[in-house]
Design a protein around this motif. Structure first.
Motif, PDB file in Angstrom:
ATOM      1  N   TYR A  50       5.257 -82.458   4.550  1.00 14.76           N
ATOM      2  CA  TYR A  50       4.195 -83.623   4.796  1.00 14.76           C
ATOM      3  C   TYR A  50       4.369 -84.819   5.274  1.00 14.76           C
ATOM      4  CZ  TYR A  50       0.504 -86.804   3.164  1.00 14.76           C
ATOM      5  OH  TYR A  50      -0.483 -87.789   3.448  1.00 14.76           O
ATOM      6  N   ARG A  51       5.537 -85.541   4.392  1.00 17.02           N
ATOM      7  CA  ARG A  51       5.889 -86.844   4.702  1.00 17.02           C
ATOM      8  C   ARG A  51       6.561 -86.807   6.251  1.00 17.02           C
ATOM      9  NH1 ARG A  51       7.238 -87.087  -1.172  1.00 17.02           N
ATOM     10  NH2 ARG A  51       5.982 -88.680  -2.061  1.00 17.02           N
ATOM     11  N   GLN A  52       7.556 -85.868   6.386  1.00 20.79           N
ATOM     12  CA  GLN A  52       7.969 -85.720   7.801  1.00 20.79           C
ATOM     13  C   GLN A  52       6.866 -85.752   8.964  1.00 20.79           C
ATOM     14  OE1 GLN A  52      10.985 -82.998   8.167  1.00 20.79           O
ATOM     15  NE2 GLN A  52      10.892 -82.710  10.226  1.00 20.79           N
ATOM     16  N   ALA A  53       5.854 -85.023   8.433  1.00 20.83           N
ATOM     17  CA  ALA A  53       4.773 -84.585   9.428  1.00 20.83           C
ATOM     18  C   ALA A  53       3.901 -85.795   9.724  1.00 20.83           C
ATOM     19  CB  ALA A  53       4.006 -83.627   9.411  1.00 20.83           C
ATOM     20  N   VAL A  54       3.597 -86.679   8.925  1.00 20.90           N
ATOM     21  CA  VAL A  54       2.804 -87.653   8.962  1.00 20.90           C
ATOM     22  C   VAL A  54       3.323 -89.166   8.883  1.00 20.90           C
ATOM     23  CG1 VAL A  54       1.043 -86.615   7.499  1.00 20.90           C
ATOM     24  CG2 VAL A  54       2.366 -88.261   6.383  1.00 20.90           C
ATOM     25  N   ALA A  96       8.732 -79.143  14.528  1.00 25.62           N
ATOM     26  CA  ALA A  96       9.425 -77.756  14.828  1.00 25.62           C
ATOM     27  C   ALA A  96      10.016 -77.093  13.676  1.00 25.62           C
ATOM     28  CB  ALA A  96      10.356 -77.593  15.727  1.00 25.62           C
ATOM     29  N   ASP A  97      10.844 -77.940  12.818  1.00 28.07           N
ATOM     30  CA  ASP A  97      11.476 -77.399  11.511  1.00 28.07           C
ATOM     31  C   ASP A  97      10.537 -76.997  10.468  1.00 28.07           C
ATOM     32  OD1 ASP A  97      11.004 -80.024  11.196  1.00 28.07           O
ATOM     33  OD2 ASP A  97      13.074 -80.334  10.162  1.00 28.07           O
ATOM     34  N   VAL A  98       9.630 -77.751  10.473  1.00 30.71           N
ATOM     35  CA  VAL A  98       8.533 -77.423   9.545  1.00 30.71           C
ATOM     36  C   VAL A  98       7.707 -76.344   9.651  1.00 30.71           C
ATOM     37  CG1 VAL A  98       6.231 -78.205   8.408  1.00 30.71           C
ATOM     38  CG2 VAL A  98       8.124 -80.077   8.796  1.00 30.71           C
ATOM     39  N   HIS A  99       7.240 -75.992  11.004  1.00 28.15           N
ATOM     40  CA  HIS A  99       6.698 -74.734  11.270  1.00 28.15           C
ATOM     41  C   HIS A  99       7.665 -73.546  11.161  1.00 28.15           C
ATOM     42  CE1 HIS A  99       5.066 -71.606  13.874  1.00 28.15           C
ATOM     43  NE2 HIS A  99       3.768 -72.423  14.060  1.00 28.15           N
ATOM     44  N   GLY A 179       3.122 -93.514  -2.276  1.00 33.18           N
ATOM     45  CA  GLY A 179       3.956 -92.449  -2.906  1.00 33.18           C
ATOM     46  C   GLY A 179       3.271 -91.095  -3.039  1.00 33.18           C
ATOM     47  N   LEU A 180       1.750 -91.275  -2.583  1.00 32.39           N
ATOM     48  CA  LEU A 180       0.880 -90.234  -2.566  1.00 32.39           C
ATOM     49  C   LEU A 180       1.531 -89.226  -1.685  1.00 32.39           C
ATOM     50  CD1 LEU A 180      -1.749 -89.354  -3.848  1.00 32.39           C
ATOM     51  CD2 LEU A 180      -2.758 -90.385  -1.952  1.00 32.39           C
ATOM     52  N   ALA A 181       1.333 -87.791  -1.975  1.00 28.32           N
ATOM     53  CA  ALA A 181       1.895 -86.640  -0.853  1.00 28.32           C
ATOM     54  C   ALA A 181       0.986 -85.486  -1.289  1.00 28.32           C
ATOM     55  CB  ALA A 181       3.305 -86.694  -0.725  1.00 28.32           C
ATOM     56  N   MET A 182       1.137 -84.539  -0.159  1.00 26.60           N
ATOM     57  CA  MET A 182       0.581 -83.131  -0.478  1.00 26.60           C
ATOM     58  C   MET A 182       1.435 -82.152  -0.265  1.00 26.60           C
ATOM     59  SD  MET A 182      -2.314 -81.405  -0.759  1.00 26.60           S
ATOM     60  CE  MET A 182      -3.900 -82.409  -0.230  1.00 26.60           C
ATOM     61  N   GLY A 183       1.432 -81.309  -1.227  1.00 26.41           N
ATOM     62  CA  GLY A 183       2.173 -79.872  -1.158  1.00 26.41           C
ATOM     63  C   GLY A 183       1.105 -78.989  -0.719  1.00 26.41           C
ATOM     64  N   VAL A 184       1.551 -77.850  -0.196  1.00 24.04           N
ATOM     65  CA  VAL A 184       0.527 -76.815   0.174  1.00 24.04           C
ATOM     66  C   VAL A 184       0.998 -75.425  -0.370  1.00 24.04           C
ATOM     67  CG1 VAL A 184      -0.790 -75.439   1.994  1.00 24.04           C
ATOM     68  CG2 VAL A 184      -0.321 -77.941   2.369  1.00 24.04           C
ATOM     69  N   LEU A 185       0.173 -74.779  -1.208  1.00 23.32           N
ATOM     70  CA  LEU A 185       0.661 -73.410  -1.802  1.00 23.32           C
ATOM     71  C   LEU A 185       0.008 -72.323  -0.830  1.00 23.32           C
ATOM     72  CD1 LEU A 185       1.740 -72.024  -4.144  1.00 23.32           C
ATOM     73  CD2 LEU A 185      -0.644 -72.322  -5.226  1.00 23.32           C
ATOM     74  N   VAL A 186       0.979 -71.416  -0.401  1.00 20.90           N
ATOM     75  CA  VAL A 186       0.461 -70.359   0.143  1.00 20.90           C
ATOM     76  C   VAL A 186       0.712 -69.027  -0.786  1.00 20.90           C
ATOM     77  CG1 VAL A 186       0.563 -68.618   2.226  1.00 20.90           C
ATOM     78  CG2 VAL A 186       0.905 -71.196   2.377  1.00 20.90           C
ATOM     79  N   GLN A 187      -0.515 -68.070  -0.926  1.00 23.74           N
ATOM     80  CA  GLN A 187      -0.222 -67.073  -1.950  1.00 23.74           C
ATOM     81  C   GLN A 187      -0.896 -65.878  -1.316  1.00 23.74           C
ATOM     82  OE1 GLN A 187      -2.249 -69.369  -5.362  1.00 23.74           O
ATOM     83  NE2 GLN A 187      -0.583 -68.170  -6.535  1.00 23.74           N
TER      84      GLN A 187
END
Length: 367
Positions: A50-54, A96-99, A179-187
């Motif tokens: 997230y941090r890298q992307a934004v 690209a590396d995140v994708h 310091g706020l950030a977002m992880g994403v969960l894929v299930q």
């Protein structure tokens, strides 16, 4: 050097202390997975991704400071800045590396089916804590198919960190933006016969001697969105008995869109509308699941759950019990009653019998 594992990791490679890396929801479910509880398989895109992307959107951190200076009552100001941030996140190309990390984990999760459905769920670092509950403030997307679609919905989860409701809640709670950030969960996507929530203390009275279960047909999003009034069951932790049950007319349900992706709202088959969506054995099994989760964390929990077997429920035909199982979708600390100061029921007396005399005294007299 940033590795792909630093950007996305399976739940089985995470633990509860990984909250800063993957957010509260993903860390909690990883911990429950390790404890042997029934959690659908999945992976988490990390806060580093997230941090890298934004990062290009706020290189000097000025944006966070600007949001922190907003008055929680300034609805127009919050709406304006949150809309700009969401649009900017969606317009910024995914690194690209995140994708690549997302694609690799998705392929490992779904195996041979390149379009197997998954749930893409927000997992902010500030959610599911004992001091605040961000339940429902960030987005979840169901029945997402294919790595390209997953990558797109990951960005939508990131953008939902700046929903008006989420920003407003953070300002009311005084949660810092730094310091706020977002992880994403894929299930792996669960196709439930029924789903709901479970409270290991009464959400109405705070009573810790009961478990309260709410349930409706189909996906739990019908209950969360208010599209249906759920059935309700109360189980005594002392006796193990179902002490109260309320069965409602459940007219609507959320289910997989027949077109193949996403969710639609459908009518509940007439023969199922006024019948309980849980059998007694399932109610007691859910209560036991609540006990296990509470014992694991040592504190009352609010739990989201589902029971598989949707096809049978939608057709109105009873499902084969052997084809069904309960799965745990989320557990967060109960934050309403746990924050209230504990007051003594009665002031201490010199003798136990004095409490009896106090109850017998006539009001307004010394008799």
């Amino acid at each position: 050097m940033v590795t792909l594992a630093h950007l996305a990791r399976p739940l089985t490679a995470l633990c509860g202390s990984d909250r800063p890396a993957v957010g509260g929801k993903a860390a909690s479910l990883a911990e429950l997975t390790a404890a042997g509880l029934p959690v659908p398989a999945g992976f988490a895109i990390t806060t580093a991704a997230y941090r890298q992307a934004v990062a290009p959107l706020d290189p000097d951190g000025a944006l966070g400071g600007e949001i922190e200076r907003l008055d929680p009552a300034d609805a127009a100001g919050i709406a304006a800045i949150s809309a700009w941030v969401r649009q900017a996140i969606m317009a910024t190309p995914l690194p690209a590396d995140v994708h690549e990390a997302i694609a690799a984990c998705y392929q490992a999760l779904v195996g041979a089916d390149p379009y197997a459905p998954v749930a893409v769920r927000s997992s902010a670092t500030s959610e599911d804590s004992e001091s605040a509950s961000f339940a429902g403030l960030q987005d979840t997307f169901l029945w997402v198919r294919g790595e390209q679609a997953v990558a797109g919905y990951v960005r939508r989860c990131w953008a939902s960190l700046y929903n008006v409701e989420s920003v407003t809640y953070r300002r009311h709670q005084g949660v810092p933006e730094q310091g706020l950030a977002m992880g994403v969960l894929v299930q792996v996507m669960v196709d439930p016969r029924c789903a709901g929530v479970l409270f290991t203390r009464s959400p109405v009275t705070g009573d810790t001697s009961v478990v309260v279960i709410e349930a409706s047909w189909g996906l739990g999003s019908a209950l969360v969105s208010g599209d249906v009034t759920p059935d309700s069951y109360v189980v005594s932790k002392v006796t193990g008995d179902i002490v109260k049950r309320t069965v409602t007319a459940k007219l609507r349900q959320h289910q997989r869109d027949p077109a193949g992706a996403g969710v639609c709202v459908a009518d509940v088959p007439p023969q199922l509308r006024d019948v309980p969506c849980l059998a007694d054995a399932e109610i007691l099994a859910l209560a036991d699941l609540g006990r296990r989760v509470t014992e694991h964390y040592g504190a009352p929990q609010d739990i989201e759950w589902a029971i598989t077997g949707a096809a049978a429920a939608q057709s109105g035909v009873p499902a084969d019990p052997a084809s069904q199982r309960i799965v745990l979708l989320q557990s967060r600390p109960e934050t309403v009653w746990s924050r209230r100061p504990a007051a003594p029921v009665a002031a201490p007396k010199a003798r136990a019998f004095d409490h009896v005399l106090e109850r017998l005294r006539v009001p307004g007299t010394d008799r």
